[in-house]
Design a protein around this motif. Structure first.
Motif, PDB file in Angstrom:
ATOM      1  N   UNK B   2       0.833  -1.199   0.000  1.00  0.00           N
ATOM      2  CA  UNK B   2       0.000   0.000   0.000  1.00  0.00           C
ATOM      3  C   UNK B   2       0.876   1.261   0.000  1.00  0.00           C
ATOM      4  N   UNK B   3       0.408   2.292  -0.688  1.00  0.00           N
ATOM      5  CA  UNK B   3       1.239   3.484  -0.880  1.00  0.00           C
ATOM      6  C   UNK B   3       1.603   4.172   0.439  1.00  0.00           C
ATOM      7  N   UNK B   4       0.667   4.258   1.378  1.00  0.00           N
ATOM      8  CA  UNK B   4       0.973   4.917   2.651  1.00  0.00           C
ATOM      9  C   UNK B   4       1.955   4.087   3.460  1.00  0.00           C
ATOM     10  N   UNK B   5       1.776   2.785   3.466  1.00  0.00           N
ATOM     11  CA  UNK B   5       2.752   1.919   4.152  1.00  0.00           C
ATOM     12  C   UNK B   5       4.132   2.052   3.511  1.00  0.00           C
ATOM     13  N   UNK B   6       4.158   2.133   2.188  1.00  0.00           N
ATOM     14  CA  UNK B   6       5.429   2.260   1.482  1.00  0.00           C
ATOM     15  C   UNK B   6       6.134   3.565   1.832  1.00  0.00           C
ATOM     16  N   UNK B   7       5.390   4.661   1.855  1.00  0.00           N
ATOM     17  CA  UNK B   7       5.989   5.954   2.211  1.00  0.00           C
ATOM     18  C   UNK B   7       6.435   5.950   3.668  1.00  0.00           C
ATOM     19  N   UNK B   8       5.628   5.354   4.531  1.00  0.00           N
ATOM     20  CA  UNK B   8       6.004   5.265   5.960  1.00  0.00           C
ATOM     21  C   UNK B   8       7.338   4.540   6.111  1.00  0.00           C
ATOM     22  N   UNK B   9       7.498   3.433   5.397  1.00  0.00           N
ATOM     23  CA  UNK B   9       8.746   2.677   5.505  1.00  0.00           C
ATOM     24  C   UNK B   9       9.933   3.461   4.934  1.00  0.00           C
ATOM     25  N   UNK B  10       9.717   4.150   3.830  1.00  0.00           N
ATOM     26  CA  UNK B  10      10.811   4.952   3.266  1.00  0.00           C
ATOM     27  C   UNK B  10      11.234   6.046   4.264  1.00  0.00           C
ATOM     28  N   UNK B  11      10.250   6.664   4.919  1.00  0.00           N
ATOM     29  CA  UNK B  11      10.562   7.735   5.874  1.00  0.00           C
ATOM     30  C   UNK B  11      11.273   7.193   7.111  1.00  0.00           C
ATOM     31  N   UNK B  12      10.883   5.999   7.545  1.00  0.00           N
ATOM     32  CA  UNK B  12      11.589   5.372   8.679  1.00  0.00           C
ATOM     33  C   UNK B  12      13.058   5.149   8.322  1.00  0.00           C
ATOM     34  N   UNK B  13      13.290   4.588   7.138  1.00  0.00           N
ATOM     35  CA  UNK B  13      14.662   4.312   6.709  1.00  0.00           C
ATOM     36  C   UNK B  13      15.451   5.616   6.548  1.00  0.00           C
ATOM     37  N   UNK B  14      14.792   6.612   5.987  1.00  0.00           N
ATOM     38  CA  UNK B  14      15.439   7.900   5.751  1.00  0.00           C
ATOM     39  C   UNK B  14      15.909   8.523   7.075  1.00  0.00           C
ATOM     40  N   UNK B  15      15.032   8.522   8.056  1.00  0.00           N
ATOM     41  CA  UNK B  15      15.381   9.110   9.360  1.00  0.00           C
ATOM     42  C   UNK B  15      16.482   8.302  10.044  1.00  0.00           C
ATOM     43  N   UNK B  16      16.369   6.995   9.985  1.00  0.00           N
ATOM     44  CA  UNK B  16      17.352   6.138  10.658  1.00  0.00           C
ATOM     45  C   UNK B  16      18.737   6.316  10.038  1.00  0.00           C
ATOM     46  N   UNK B  17      18.805   6.424   8.716  1.00  0.00           N
ATOM     47  CA  UNK B  17      20.091   6.509   8.012  1.00  0.00           C
ATOM     48  C   UNK B  17      20.792   7.841   8.275  1.00  0.00           C
TER      49      UNK B  17
END
Lengths: 106, 106, 106, 106
Positions: B2-17
């Motif tokens: 799902x698009x919102x789940x996908x964006x949520x995961x990208x943002x989690x990775x972005x912040x963590x990195x």
């Protein structure tokens, strides 16, 4: 169906069934979005970070934030729909650009 | 996905990195969302409804609105994620309630 | 002359000299105010309370906040002027009501 | 006494008498200002320009806008006061700069 597409379709049907499309101009929807963003930020204005964590754990704050966040999302989806903008595509493109602008540090 | 789940995961990775999770408190993210909502509304402040339609057709306004709408969505997804809120569920629940509050007229 | 009256008069002259009165509708000015409020809040979004104090002492943050606060005030004065609202009277009346709503605790 | 100085002093006394100075951090006050700006813009979100004029003439809209404008002004004065910013001076300086940036056309 993708969640954003599903919400977009529900909002289209909702506006059509109430003859509200006439009010859903880009300016009006942007103002409505701004008003809801104001309500969301107001939920957190007097708490500090520890208070926010406590309020979220207790539940009342979480429910109120969920309600305001929902309002922001609905107006954002409706606004971009009437403007012919693909919101999810725009969001993914923005993360793509941010990954270049802000290289990972770890 | 799902698009919102996908964006949520990208943002989690972005912040963590980038070690940015420390800055992503509910207050800070609500402020960032509010700032982006202000930029979005500012894109439409001096046009009338006809001017908005013309600006969208011409393209420049559409691209700028898409960019600001993306920022609002990204902070909204990130804010609800750190608060443990299911944004899509909250949005669907809000439409459910609005369907009862505002019965269709047609 | 009172400062708010003085700013109101300067803004009237400014708009008239540029033929901008046609753009200064209540909706447009409210949107402009909202956009500037967004810029103001954005200046403080990533700092914590200690960081805000440090940034104000250092000077850069103070200058940026002053600039954004000025924009908010100018649009607020102009909006209330075109709406025929006495802003200072309204503000004093609001404090009067708040003094009743929230009795002093000390 | 100048109106802005008078309101600033009333707000100082109001906060001190309720022991609320601890909550009046720059971040919190900026969020409160943003929330009130959202309430103000929401009053005008569904009306068109003619509707705004009619609503102002009828009185209800004017009273509601006055009330929201007052809230914005009070938080703006309080925010700039705790930040050590001279709000009126900043506003006059901003008009000075705008007079240079945007030369009169008439």
């Amino acid at each position: 169906m993708d969640s954003v597409d599903g919400l977009r379709d529900r909002l289209r049907d909702f506006a059509a069934a109430r003859d509200w499309e006439q009010y859903h101009t880009p300016k009006n929807l942007a103002m409505a979005l701004s008003g809801e963003a104001g309500e969301l930020v107001a939920e957190l204005q007097w708490v500090d970070d520890a208070g926010a964590v406590a309020g979220l754990a207790e539940g009342g704050l979480k429910d109120r934030l969920a309600d305001e966040a929902a309002d922001v999302l609905l107006y954002l989806i409706r606004l971009t729909d009437v403007c012919g903008i693909d919101l999810v595509e725009a969001a993914n493109a923005k993360i793509d650009r941010n990954e270049t602008r802000f290289p990972p540090t770890t």
